[in-house]
Design an enzyme around this catalytic site. Sequence first.
Site, PDB file in Angstrom:
ATOM      1  N   ARG A 137     -89.988   6.468 -25.598  1.00 54.39           N
ATOM      2  CA  ARG A 137     -88.904   6.793 -26.577  1.00 54.39           C
ATOM      3  C   ARG A 137     -88.923   8.456 -26.644  1.00 54.39           C
ATOM      4  O   ARG A 137     -87.962   8.871 -26.663  1.00 54.39           O
ATOM      5  CB  ARG A 137     -89.076   6.353 -28.055  1.00 54.39           C
ATOM      6  CG  ARG A 137     -88.622   6.982 -29.115  1.00 54.39           C
ATOM      7  CD  ARG A 137     -88.714   6.395 -30.538  1.00 54.39           C
ATOM      8  NE  ARG A 137     -88.200   4.827 -30.362  1.00 54.39           N
ATOM      9  CZ  ARG A 137     -88.858   3.894 -30.783  1.00 54.39           C
ATOM     10  NH1 ARG A 137     -90.044   4.188 -31.541  1.00 54.39           N
ATOM     11  NH2 ARG A 137     -88.631   2.659 -30.611  1.00 54.39           N
ATOM     12  N   TYR A 138     -90.247   8.949 -26.483  1.00 60.90           N
ATOM     13  CA  TYR A 138     -90.129  10.486 -26.403  1.00 60.90           C
ATOM     14  C   TYR A 138     -90.235  11.094 -25.035  1.00 60.90           C
ATOM     15  O   TYR A 138     -91.028  10.282 -24.139  1.00 60.90           O
ATOM     16  CB  TYR A 138     -91.098  10.916 -27.314  1.00 60.90           C
ATOM     17  CG  TYR A 138     -91.447  10.480 -28.891  1.00 60.90           C
ATOM     18  CD1 TYR A 138     -90.311  11.212 -29.834  1.00 60.90           C
ATOM     19  CD2 TYR A 138     -92.230   9.685 -29.157  1.00 60.90           C
ATOM     20  CE1 TYR A 138     -90.718  10.831 -30.949  1.00 60.90           C
ATOM     21  CE2 TYR A 138     -92.338   9.129 -30.560  1.00 60.90           C
ATOM     22  CZ  TYR A 138     -91.374  10.028 -31.272  1.00 60.90           C
ATOM     23  OH  TYR A 138     -91.465   9.525 -32.549  1.00 60.90           O
ATOM     24  N   ARG A 141     -94.183  11.522 -23.573  1.00 62.33           N
ATOM     25  CA  ARG A 141     -95.293  10.369 -23.871  1.00 62.33           C
ATOM     26  C   ARG A 141     -94.729   9.033 -23.992  1.00 62.33           C
ATOM     27  O   ARG A 141     -93.702   8.732 -24.450  1.00 62.33           O
ATOM     28  CB  ARG A 141     -96.141  10.801 -25.162  1.00 62.33           C
ATOM     29  CG  ARG A 141     -95.256  11.166 -26.652  1.00 62.33           C
ATOM     30  CD  ARG A 141     -95.789  12.126 -27.216  1.00 62.33           C
ATOM     31  NE  ARG A 141     -95.272  11.996 -28.647  1.00 62.33           N
ATOM     32  CZ  ARG A 141     -94.081  12.724 -28.840  1.00 62.33           C
ATOM     33  NH1 ARG A 141     -93.550  13.374 -28.003  1.00 62.33           N
ATOM     34  NH2 ARG A 141     -93.572  12.889 -30.298  1.00 62.33           N
ATOM     35  N   CYS A 150    -105.898  -8.619 -32.102  1.00 64.79           N
ATOM     36  CA  CYS A 150    -106.484  -7.643 -33.038  1.00 64.79           C
ATOM     37  C   CYS A 150    -107.516  -8.340 -33.707  1.00 64.79           C
ATOM     38  O   CYS A 150    -107.950  -9.980 -33.460  1.00 64.79           O
ATOM     39  CB  CYS A 150    -105.391  -7.366 -34.058  1.00 64.79           C
ATOM     40  SG  CYS A 150    -104.106  -6.454 -33.497  1.00 64.79           S
ATOM     41  N   CYS A 154    -103.036  -7.778 -39.885  1.00 60.47           N
ATOM     42  CA  CYS A 154    -102.391  -7.128 -41.003  1.00 60.47           C
ATOM     43  C   CYS A 154    -101.039  -7.555 -41.018  1.00 60.47           C
ATOM     44  O   CYS A 154    -100.313  -7.785 -40.423  1.00 60.47           O
ATOM     45  CB  CYS A 154    -102.084  -5.727 -40.643  1.00 60.47           C
ATOM     46  SG  CYS A 154    -103.630  -4.683 -39.999  1.00 60.47           S
ATOM     47  N   CYS A 157     -97.795  -5.859 -40.090  1.00 61.13           N
ATOM     48  CA  CYS A 157     -97.844  -5.434 -38.869  1.00 61.13           C
ATOM     49  C   CYS A 157     -96.352  -5.446 -38.257  1.00 61.13           C
ATOM     50  O   CYS A 157     -95.587  -6.381 -38.192  1.00 61.13           O
ATOM     51  CB  CYS A 157     -98.607  -6.259 -38.006  1.00 61.13           C
ATOM     52  SG  CYS A 157     -98.467  -5.667 -36.239  1.00 61.13           S
ATOM     53  N   ASP A 318     -92.587   0.076 -42.458  1.00 56.74           N
ATOM     54  CA  ASP A 318     -91.409  -0.579 -41.694  1.00 56.74           C
ATOM     55  C   ASP A 318     -90.598  -1.748 -42.334  1.00 56.74           C
ATOM     56  O   ASP A 318     -91.377  -2.320 -42.860  1.00 56.74           O
ATOM     57  CB  ASP A 318     -91.757  -0.817 -40.138  1.00 56.74           C
ATOM     58  CG  ASP A 318     -92.259   0.287 -39.548  1.00 56.74           C
ATOM     59  OD1 ASP A 318     -91.578   1.691 -39.721  1.00 56.74           O
ATOM     60  OD2 ASP A 318     -93.143   0.308 -38.567  1.00 56.74           O
ATOM     61  N   LYS A 362     -90.332   9.028 -35.191  1.00 49.50           N
ATOM     62  CA  LYS A 362     -90.873   9.016 -36.340  1.00 49.50           C
ATOM     63  C   LYS A 362     -90.217  10.549 -36.870  1.00 49.50           C
ATOM     64  O   LYS A 362     -90.028  11.438 -36.470  1.00 49.50           O
ATOM     65  CB  LYS A 362     -92.320   9.590 -36.309  1.00 49.50           C
ATOM     66  CG  LYS A 362     -93.315   8.471 -35.704  1.00 49.50           C
ATOM     67  CD  LYS A 362     -94.368   8.784 -35.315  1.00 49.50           C
ATOM     68  CE  LYS A 362     -95.353   7.711 -34.963  1.00 49.50           C
ATOM     69  NZ  LYS A 362     -94.982   7.303 -33.603  1.00 49.50           N
TER      70      LYS A 362
HETATM   71  C1  LIG Z   1     -95.794   6.906 -32.547  1.00 45.81           C
HETATM   72  C2  LIG Z   1     -95.472   6.920 -31.063  1.00 45.81           C
HETATM   73  C3  LIG Z   1     -95.747   7.714 -30.013  1.00 45.81           C
HETATM   74  C4  LIG Z   1     -96.606   8.966 -30.516  1.00 45.81           C
HETATM   75  O1  LIG Z   1     -95.879   9.764 -31.361  1.00 45.81           O
HETATM   76  P1  LIG Z   1     -96.881  10.953 -31.890  1.00 45.81           P
HETATM   77  O2  LIG Z   1     -95.976  11.693 -33.047  1.00 45.81           O
HETATM   78  O3  LIG Z   1     -96.941  11.942 -30.574  1.00 45.81           O
HETATM   79  O4  LIG Z   1     -98.268  10.672 -32.412  1.00 45.81           O
HETATM   80  C5  LIG Z   1     -95.481   7.526 -29.277  1.00 45.81           C
HETATM   81  N1  LIG Z   1     -94.557   6.493 -28.493  1.00 45.81           N
HETATM   82  C6  LIG Z   1     -93.769   5.640 -29.601  1.00 45.81           C
HETATM   83  C7  LIG Z   1     -93.001   4.898 -29.144  1.00 45.81           C
HETATM   84  C8  LIG Z   1     -94.388   5.846 -30.761  1.00 45.81           C
HETATM   85  O5  LIG Z   1     -93.977   4.923 -31.714  1.00 45.81           O
HETATM   86  S1  SF4 Z   2    -101.179  -3.115 -37.747  1.00 42.50           S
HETATM   87 FE1  SF4 Z   2    -100.730  -4.855 -36.151  1.00 42.50          FE
HETATM   88  S2  SF4 Z   2    -101.476  -4.163 -34.281  1.00 42.50           S
HETATM   89 FE2  SF4 Z   2    -102.531  -2.861 -36.035  1.00 42.50          FE
HETATM   90  S3  SF4 Z   2    -104.595  -3.831 -36.282  1.00 42.50           S
HETATM   91 FE3  SF4 Z   2    -102.933  -4.503 -37.855  1.00 42.50          FE
HETATM   92  S4  SF4 Z   2    -102.076  -6.467 -36.834  1.00 42.50           S
HETATM   93 FE4  SF4 Z   2    -103.191  -5.340 -35.138  1.00 42.50          FE
END
Ligand SMILES: *Cc1c(COP(=O)(O)O)cnc(C)c1O
Ligand code: SF4
Length: 415
Positions: A137-138, A141, A150, A154, A157, A318, A362
């Site tokens: 997305r970015y 990274r 897991c 959660c 999730c 979310d 974000k």
């Molecule tokens: C959260 C996230 C990241 C990391 O974001 P940072 O702000 O650098 O911690 C990278 N890719 C995706 C798709 C994310 O959701």
């Molecule tokens: S939020 Fe989702 S991916 Fe993260 S530990 Fe909980 S169940 Fe696993």
Amino acid sequence: MHSHIRMDKDGNLPRREELNSLKQFQSAGRGYWSNVSETDWSDWRWQLKNRVTTLEQLQQLLPTLTPEEHAGTVLANSKLAMAITPYFFNLIDPADENCPIRRQVIPRVEETATAPWEMSDPCGEDSHSPVPGLVHRYPDRVLFLVTDRCAAYCRYCTRSRLVSNATHYDFHPEFDRQIDYIRSNPAIRDVLLSGGDPLLFSDEKLEYLLDRLRSIPHIEFLRIGTRIPVFLPQRITPELCGMLRKFHPLFISIHSNHPREITTEARDALGRLADAGIPLGNQSVLLRHVNDDAEVMLAHVQKLLKCRVKPYYLYQCDLISGSAHLRASVRRGLEIMEKLRGHTTGYAVPQYVIDAPGGGGKVPINPDYVLSRNADRLVIRNFEGKIFEYPEASDGTPLAQPPKEIAEPEFVHVS
Ligand SMILES: *Cc1c(COP(=O)(O)O)cnc(C)c1O
Ligand code: SF4
């Protein structure tokens, strides 16, 4: 036995003495599993094998199971499986229906109600996946999903479409394709391993993966997102830490939401990671009846600092299907941020973000500290609500002379 903190019926402020007990580090204890040998109990594979996964177990262990939880557990198998490690289960207060631990891991029937604006992939990850299991997305990274498992699940999730495979998403990452994509994109300098939980892999499998990523020249930075130190601190063995430290710079983001999760066991596991030179951050999700309270949040972030964990993000929950009962409002989130910034150590203050619905990434959300921006000044307020002015032209250049209307003596200074 640890003491518990109780919210009142509306999930409001706990009593002062209970709050104080939350600030202490306490062991999760052995609780229901007092007959298990110490060797088994501290063995992470034993913990995994003996997770609470069925309604029958839940009924046996939790006599106060409510009709909502009973129905939720029956239906969970087609949405997001239930699994709770014995260690983490011991943190549940059986007498408290609103127990913040219970809310996070025991299914409720409300999960089956989906509002029109809720989604199965609220952050639009699948649409940003150039190859399966990789979210790009970015520009610099990627999010590298390594597993759909897991230690515990959660209920809110954001990746419940794939984790636990209850919906038959059948997530099968192909590491070769994911790594090839990263290798052929030199703009990527940061890889975030997540899932599911990467620390569920054996040391060998994780080392193999980290090795392959480290061998890519343009990868500067590795990180792992994990809830293992909270759900299964037994997994953080000296051997694991010794392996991870070979891959520096490697950061770990943990996920914890409530101070009760920071037990002596979790503290010691985090200490082992920090001693291996791994910088630690925490991600919390703002959750109704769990941590949507400024005093609980303050106790949590300060406890994290004591474990050498920097609170990194606080996420607005979310719009995942069936999460309405766990979602707190943005208004509440902002009130909490307002009570953190300036009132405690700057390192303890996370960035509050909304992961933009549909896939915008974000977005930082902050209380309004800039009150206005005029031709010759910025009007700001501090954490106490006092107002200050910063002289600057609207094009950002410093002023040649003091702004007209503000005579020097009128500046307000913080005492
Ligand atoms: C959260 C996230 C990241 C990391 O974001 P940072 O702000 O650098 O911690 C990278 N890719 C995706 C798709 C994310 O959701
Ligand atoms: S939020 Fe989702 S991916 Fe993260 S530990 Fe909980 S169940 Fe696993």
